[in-house]
Design an enzyme around this catalytic site. Structure first.
Site, PDB file in Angstrom:
ATOM      1  N   SER A  69      -5.900  -0.416  13.431  1.00 11.44           N
ATOM      2  CA  SER A  69      -6.667   0.817  13.565  1.00 11.44           C
ATOM      3  C   SER A  69      -7.210   0.892  14.987  1.00 11.44           C
ATOM      4  O   SER A  69      -7.249  -0.112  15.703  1.00 11.44           O
ATOM      5  CB  SER A  69      -7.831   0.807  12.565  1.00 11.44           C
ATOM      6  OG  SER A  69      -8.746   1.851  12.802  1.00 11.44           O
TER       7      SER A  69
ATOM      8  N   GLY B 291       0.820  -1.205   0.000  1.00 11.58           N
ATOM      9  CA  GLY B 291       0.000   0.000   0.000  1.00 11.58           C
ATOM     10  C   GLY B 291       0.853   1.255   0.000  1.00 11.58           C
ATOM     11  O   GLY B 291       0.531   2.236   0.656  1.00 11.58           O
ATOM     12  N   ALA B 292       1.945   1.220  -0.797  1.00 14.11           N
ATOM     13  CA  ALA B 292       2.962   2.280  -0.727  1.00 14.11           C
ATOM     14  C   ALA B 292       2.663   3.482  -1.604  1.00 14.11           C
ATOM     15  O   ALA B 292       3.434   4.443  -1.600  1.00 14.11           O
ATOM     16  CB  ALA B 292       4.324   1.703  -1.113  1.00 14.11           C
ATOM     17  N   SER B 293       1.559   3.476  -2.345  1.00 13.66           N
ATOM     18  CA  SER B 293       1.335   4.530  -3.323  1.00 13.66           C
ATOM     19  C   SER B 293       0.579   5.736  -2.784  1.00 13.66           C
ATOM     20  O   SER B 293       0.417   6.733  -3.494  1.00 13.66           O
ATOM     21  CB  SER B 293       0.596   3.969  -4.542  1.00 13.66           C
ATOM     22  OG  SER B 293      -0.663   3.428  -4.169  1.00 13.66           O
TER      23      SER B 293
ATOM     24  N   TYR C 298     -15.238  -2.407   7.861  1.00  8.57           N
ATOM     25  CA  TYR C 298     -13.839  -2.057   8.121  1.00  8.57           C
ATOM     26  C   TYR C 298     -13.462  -2.439   9.551  1.00  8.57           C
ATOM     27  O   TYR C 298     -12.401  -3.028   9.794  1.00  8.57           O
ATOM     28  CB  TYR C 298     -13.639  -0.565   7.897  1.00  8.57           C
ATOM     29  CG  TYR C 298     -12.237  -0.066   8.150  1.00  8.57           C
ATOM     30  CD1 TYR C 298     -11.231  -0.228   7.206  1.00  8.57           C
ATOM     31  CD2 TYR C 298     -11.921   0.590   9.342  1.00  8.57           C
ATOM     32  CE1 TYR C 298      -9.946   0.234   7.430  1.00  8.57           C
ATOM     33  CE2 TYR C 298     -10.644   1.060   9.582  1.00  8.57           C
ATOM     34  CZ  TYR C 298      -9.656   0.888   8.628  1.00  8.57           C
ATOM     35  OH  TYR C 298      -8.380   1.346   8.864  1.00  8.57           O
TER      36      TYR C 298
ATOM     37  N   GLY D 161       1.311   4.484   3.772  1.00 10.25           N
ATOM     38  CA  GLY D 161       2.365   3.736   3.100  1.00 10.25           C
ATOM     39  C   GLY D 161       3.337   4.638   2.378  1.00 10.25           C
ATOM     40  O   GLY D 161       4.563   4.426   2.429  1.00 10.25           O
TER      41      GLY D 161
END
Length: 360
Positions: free
Chosen positions: A145, A17-19, A158, A23
């Protein structure tokens, strides 16, 4: 924990999730501190741009286009790390999919897609990292979370996924510890973070979505993640408000429910209709956005988180900071409610005064 973790400048760090969001902030901060990074997300254009940004600044990075809900893609992330750098030292499971809406209004298919990313993707990444790190040592850091501890209405799916993340992470930690494996397993539990989360979420409400305060910067989470990459830690809340709400849910669950119902429901809706743009349930949305578009105060640091990670306070004092954060949050809500009531009364008076006496 039995892990002996390297300084960050000697590490290879895998980040899913680095974009965007947390992340992206973590990737940038890790390379600034000397780590080599393996970047994974679904958006190749964003990953290529980020890799070029890092290398042009003197850092080292490689990327993998991967959907973490596909176990073969996750295996490819590990293979790329081994081929490029000989392995990895820290694996950060950050990729997430986001949904808003009452449970009865949310299609089961969307919930399943969310679980495929948030739960199965994290599970695949954790097991892949475990397979390598048991022989080499290092850290697995899972991004949970506040919703791992305290369910949030309108984000029920979620919350359920993040509860599953906590159960899996805690079990993995115990099993590795029992084996004496040299692996640190950390669960990071952020409060509301100033990322494009609401923009990237699939929204089944009538109104546009937002996040409830207090809101913290993504760099606050990145610092917590990278601290855990060097110092074994069981779990960490990012934001005193998150710790306070979790503690309140544990010691006074009915009161916490009432706060969630009365305060958190309206605070997750904006006073305008929802827009139906791209969302990360239906496809990739990463475009190198760290921050969201919140018009509220964003805290750039968390005194609670820094104190808890440095262990510079006793556990009682740290818990006190968390409760102080909750008290400040409650005061914010009270003051906001008073201001809104005053504004409604002022509007009523203006309306009455504009009507001719003969018409009243």
């Amino acid at each position: 924990m039995n892990a002996d973790l390297k300084p960050l400048e000697e590490q290879v760090v895998v980040i899913t999730g680095a974009s965007s969001g947390i992340g992206l902030a973590t990737a940038r901060m890790a390379t600034e501190r000397g780590a080599r990074v393996v970047l994974a997300a679904r958006s190749e254009d964003a990953l290529r741009e980020l890799t070029e940004e890092i290398t042009q600044s003197g850092g080292e990075a490689t990327y993998v286009v991967a959907d973490v809900s596909d176990r073969d893609d996750v295996r490819e992330i590990a293979r790329t790390a081994r081929d490029a750098y000989g392995g990895f030292d820290t694996w950060v499971n950050n990729a997430g999919a986001f949904l808003y809406g009452k449970l009865e209004d949310t299609p089961i298919e969307d919930m399943r897609e969310q679980f495929d990313t948030n739960v199965w993707g994290l599970l695949y990444g954790s097991l892949e990292a475990t397979d390598y790190l048991k022989d080499h040592g290092g850290a697995i850091i899972n991004v949970g979370s506040l919703a791992s501890d305290r369910a949030v209405p309108l984000q029920g799916s979620y919350s359920a996924s993040k509860h599953a993340v906590k159960g899996f992470t805690d079990t993995l930690r115990m099993e590795l510890d029992r084996e004496g494996a040299p692996v640190s397993v950390t669960l990071v539990k952020p409060a509301s973070i100033d990322t494009p989360y609401p923009k990237h979420a699939k929204n089944h409400m009538d109104e546009e979505a937002t996040l409830p305060p207090p809101i913290y910067s993504p760099e606050t989470v990145a610092r917590a993640i990278l601290h855990a990459a060097e110092h074994p830690q069981r779990d960490v809340f990012v934001g005193g408000g998150a710790k306070g709400m979790s503690a309140l849910g544990y010691y006074a669950s009915s009161l916490a429910d009432t706060i969630m119902e009365k305060a958190f429901v309206p605070m997750q809706k904006k006073d305008r209709p929802r827009s139906n743009g791209q969302n990360n349930i239906d496809g990739p949305t990463g475009d190198l956005e760290e921050r969201g578009d919140f018009d509220r105060h964003v805290s750039e640091t968390s005194a609670y988180t820094e104190a808890s990670q440095r262990r510079s306070l006793t556990s009682v004092a740290v818990a006190g900071l968390g409760m102080l954060g909750l008290a400040l949050y409650a005061r914010y809500r009270t003051r906001r409610g008073e201001d809104e009531a005053d504004e409604r009364e002022s509007e009523r008076r203006r309306t009455v005064s504009s009507v001719p006496p003969s018409s009243r």
